[in-house]
Design an enzyme around this catalytic site. Structure first.
Site, short mmCIF file in Angstrom:
data_model
loop_
_atom_site.label_atom_id
_atom_site.label_comp_id
_atom_site.label_asym_id
_atom_site.label_seq_id
_atom_site.Cartn_x
_atom_site.Cartn_y
_atom_site.Cartn_z
N HIS A 186 13.30 -5.10 -3.58
CA HIS A 186 12.09 -4.24 -3.14
C HIS A 186 11.60 -4.57 -1.99
CE1 HIS A 186 8.89 -1.65 -3.55
NE2 HIS A 186 8.12 -2.60 -3.42
N ALA A 240 38.72 9.62 8.83
CA ALA A 240 39.37 8.60 9.42
C ALA A 240 39.90 7.48 8.14
CB ALA A 240 38.72 8.02 10.29
N ALA A 279 33.16 25.06 16.45
CA ALA A 279 33.31 23.78 15.10
C ALA A 279 33.65 24.54 14.11
CB ALA A 279 32.05 22.91 15.26
N VAL A 280 34.86 25.32 14.18
CA VAL A 280 35.30 26.12 12.57
C VAL A 280 36.23 25.38 11.97
CG1 VAL A 280 34.17 27.99 13.69
CG2 VAL A 280 36.65 27.47 14.28
N GLY A 281 36.89 24.19 12.15
CA GLY A 281 37.64 23.43 11.50
C GLY A 281 38.76 23.17 12.37
N ARG A 282 39.93 22.58 12.13
CA ARG A 282 40.78 21.92 13.09
C ARG A 282 42.30 22.68 12.44
NH1 ARG A 282 38.95 17.61 15.90
NH2 ARG A 282 40.69 16.63 16.06
N THR A 326 41.88 10.41 17.27
CA THR A 326 40.62 11.12 17.44
C THR A 326 39.22 10.61 17.16
OG1 THR A 326 41.77 13.27 16.94
CG2 THR A 326 39.53 13.24 16.68
N CYS A 327 39.45 9.62 16.08
CA CYS A 327 38.31 8.82 15.76
C CYS A 327 37.68 8.05 16.63
CB CYS A 327 38.63 7.93 14.29
SG CYS A 327 37.57 6.93 13.84
P1 NAD Z 1 34.43 22.17 8.65
O1 NAD Z 1 35.66 22.95 7.84
O2 NAD Z 1 33.70 20.92 8.13
O3 NAD Z 1 33.23 23.13 9.19
C1 NAD Z 1 33.89 24.33 9.80
C2 NAD Z 1 32.65 25.43 9.35
O4 NAD Z 1 32.81 26.61 10.27
C3 NAD Z 1 32.85 25.75 8.01
O5 NAD Z 1 31.55 25.50 7.15
C4 NAD Z 1 33.04 27.26 8.03
O6 NAD Z 1 32.70 27.97 7.08
C5 NAD Z 1 32.52 27.79 9.33
N1 NAD Z 1 33.28 28.78 10.15
C6 NAD Z 1 34.51 29.09 10.09
N2 NAD Z 1 34.59 30.20 10.77
C7 NAD Z 1 33.38 30.89 11.09
C8 NAD Z 1 33.06 31.84 11.97
N3 NAD Z 1 33.65 32.73 12.36
N4 NAD Z 1 31.54 31.83 12.25
C9 NAD Z 1 30.76 31.07 11.72
N5 NAD Z 1 31.16 29.87 10.78
C10 NAD Z 1 32.56 29.74 10.74
O7 NAD Z 1 35.25 21.61 10.12
P2 NAD Z 1 34.63 20.79 11.44
O8 NAD Z 1 33.01 20.72 11.16
O9 NAD Z 1 35.17 21.61 12.53
O10 NAD Z 1 35.49 19.44 11.11
C11 NAD Z 1 36.80 19.25 11.04
C12 NAD Z 1 37.22 18.25 10.22
O11 NAD Z 1 36.87 16.92 10.74
C13 NAD Z 1 36.52 18.16 8.57
O12 NAD Z 1 37.73 17.91 7.98
C14 NAD Z 1 35.56 17.33 8.74
O13 NAD Z 1 35.39 16.59 7.47
C15 NAD Z 1 35.88 16.06 9.79
N6 NAD Z 1 34.96 15.34 10.29
C16 NAD Z 1 34.14 14.59 9.52
C17 NAD Z 1 33.28 13.89 10.02
C18 NAD Z 1 32.21 12.99 9.08
O14 NAD Z 1 32.81 12.91 8.10
N7 NAD Z 1 31.20 12.61 9.57
C19 NAD Z 1 32.77 14.31 11.53
C20 NAD Z 1 33.56 15.09 12.13
C21 NAD Z 1 34.71 15.58 11.56
#
Ligand code: NAD
Length: 468
Positions: free
Chosen positions: A447, A324, A273-276, A40-41
């Site tokens: 600095h 990652a 983007a509500v998680g994985r 994925t990364c």
């Molecule tokens: P996440 O869990 O970070 O965020 C999902 C958000 O969706 C949460 O804040 C949650 O409260 C919200 N949510 C859930 N259901 C909802 C609803 N019905 N209505 C509105 N909001 C709702 O998940 P993500 O952003 O999908 O990321 C997935 C994973 O990938 C995470 O573990 C993240 O750390 C990782 N990731 C990290 C990076 C980075 O570190 N730069 C970048 C991309 C992804």
């Protein structure tokens, strides 16, 4: 003679790192990957989004160039087809580099979908057609995760999309509703905002970037920055309903509390983007132990409890940290443990890097967590606007928050601001090595640079503030 045969399912940054270390230590290694190596990364996460972010930064800088004394520039338009060419070239080069590295090390990479047939045997349905079988002494499950959807907001890949599609769109949407104001939601919302898309974020919790390890003060300031950038967001809200209309999609947004009237928003596309969720295809016969939410369970040493079977990375779920660099650390540790090591991963010292604008970097404990575990803990802040370098860059939003214990030990660092994702490394070292605020304050910082913000926060924590 090799020490043992290891089959790794999933060649993401966790799986291939484990394969490399196991090979270096003397195992015969087969890496099975249904896509291209890098996970994925490399293909649907960190790298394509960073390439898009760079274009977004240039667009933003070009739009604000006059304030820097640059007169006479043209107007710019983001051409997604050109951006995709750049993305593809960089990612193809990285993928080729990985493939060659595996060859040089003697790792066998098999392109196909793995299914565990029975204990000790994995079948691979090859991408090129046909099937092959591989026997193993040790098996590493490094299958990762895929985007989750929401009931009523099922992903169709066209209008209702996940980050997988958002990172490779062929055209720029005129408007985009981002559901979920976590890491992926905020990063992509800002990229498309900079591209000129009308973006709205809806987040169920009361704050954006509601990561448990990110201090609330950073979320508060981040939300203030978004307001200045005129990127609208609704916290404490969710999407109650989506329907197709002549103009595209109409979303009904309502407070999570259920009180108040829903408001309607017409948009071209919705990014969910509500998680994985865990990717577990092909593992039914293995029957790995799962927790109540379906993520794979493994011990501190990454053994699953099934003899010879290990698991690392995103498939372990958010109880660990789904990043990652964590998967890589877990993969290296698991490989060493296969050879009798006793490696674990220190999840308390994992830096998070969020590529928003301003960026966010954090490591260790938030103030609320520190106060709970170490009464008498404190936070010292230093504002970016007080740094000459931040002024020169025109990046004055943000702050450094240093969290320290009653004895002065550095327990956490939370940064909002330009280059925060890199700056956090210094505090990561301090947290990992148990350094004190005196150690940071006694270190000469060049600095004019942004790391002076960390130094100034450390000086304040020792009671000797200089400019704060
Ligand atoms: P996440 O869990 O970070 O965020 C999902 C958000 O969706 C949460 O804040 C949650 O409260 C919200 N949510 C859930 N259901 C909802 C609803 N019905 N209505 C509105 N909001 C709702 O998940 P993500 O952003 O999908 O990321 C997935 C994973 O990938 C995470 O573990 C993240 O750390 C990782 N990731 C990290 C990076 C980075 O570190 N730069 C970048 C991309 C992804």
């Amino acid at each position: 003679m090799s020490a043992f045969k290891l089959v790794v399912i999933g060649a993401g940054p966790g799986g291939y790192a484990a394969g490399i270390r196991a090979r270096q230590l003397g195992a015969e290694v087969v890496l099975i990957e249904k896509d291209r190596p890098g996970g994925t990364c490399l293909h649907r996460g960190c790298l394509p989004s960073k390439i898009m972010k760079r274009t977004a930064e240039l667009a933003r800088d070009a739009a604000g160039a006059e304030a820097f004394g640059l007169i006479g520039g043209g107007t710019f338009e983001v051409r997604m087809d050109r951006l995709r060419v750049r993305q593809k070239k960089i990612i193809d080069d990285q993928t080729l580099g990985l493939t060659r590295h595996f060859q040089a090390l003697g790792l066998k990479l098999v392109h196909g979908a793995a299914t565990v047939e029975k204990t000790g045997t994995v079948r691979v349905d090859l991408a090129a057609g046909g099937a092959e079988r591989y026997d193993y002494d040790q098996l590493l499950v490094a299958t990762g995760s895929t985007p989750a959807s929401l009931p009523g907001l099922e992903l169709d890949g066209e209008k209702i999309i996940s980050s997988d599609q958002a990172l490779w769109l062929e055209d720029r949407p005129a408007s985009l509703l981002v559901v979920g104001g976590g890491v992926i939601g905020c990063e992509l919302a800002q990229i498309f905002h900079d591209f000129g898309t009308r973006v709205t974020i809806v987040e169920a919790l009361p704050r954006l970037l509601p990561l448990p390890g990110l201090d609330e003060e950073i979320s508060k300031n981040y939300m203030r920055s978004l307001k200045k950038l005129k990127l609208p967001f609704f916290t404490g809200h969710t999407v109650a309903d989506i329907r197709e209309t002549a103009g595209g999609l109409t979303a009904a947004i309502r407070p999570v509390s259920g009180e108040g009237e829903p408001r309607e928003l017409e948009v071209e596309r919705v990014l969910v983007a509500v998680g994985r969720r865990p990717a577990l295809e092909g593992l039914a016969a293995l029957n790995p132990p799962l927790d109540s939410r379906g993520w794979v369970e493994a011990g501190e040493d990454f053994r699953t409890g099934i003899p010879g079977v290990w698991a690392i990375g995103d498939c372990l779920g958010p109880a660990r940290v789904m990043l990652a660099h964590v998967a890589t650390a877990e993969g290296l540790a698991a490989a060493e443990n296969m050879f009798g090591g006793h490696k674990t991963v220190n999840y308390q010292c994992v830096p998070s890097a969020v590529f928003t604008h301003p960026e966010v970097g954090c490591v260790g404990l938030a103030l609320a967590q520190a106060e709970e575990r170490h009464p008498g803990s404190r936070a010292n802040d230093f504002l970016f606007r007080q740094l000459g370098q931040a002024q020169a860059l025109g990046e004055i939003d943000g702050l450094v928050r240093l969290v320290s214990g009653p004895e002065g030990r550095v327990l956490g660092g939370h940064i909002l601001g330009a280059a925060a994702t890199s700056l956090v490394a210094e505090i990561g070292l301090a947290v990992t090595k148990g350094l004190t605020v005196n150690d940071l304050a006694d270190t000469i910082h060049a600095h004019p640079t942004l790391p002076e913000g960390i130094w100034e926060a450390a000086l304040a924590a020792t009671g000797r503030p200089l400019h704060g």
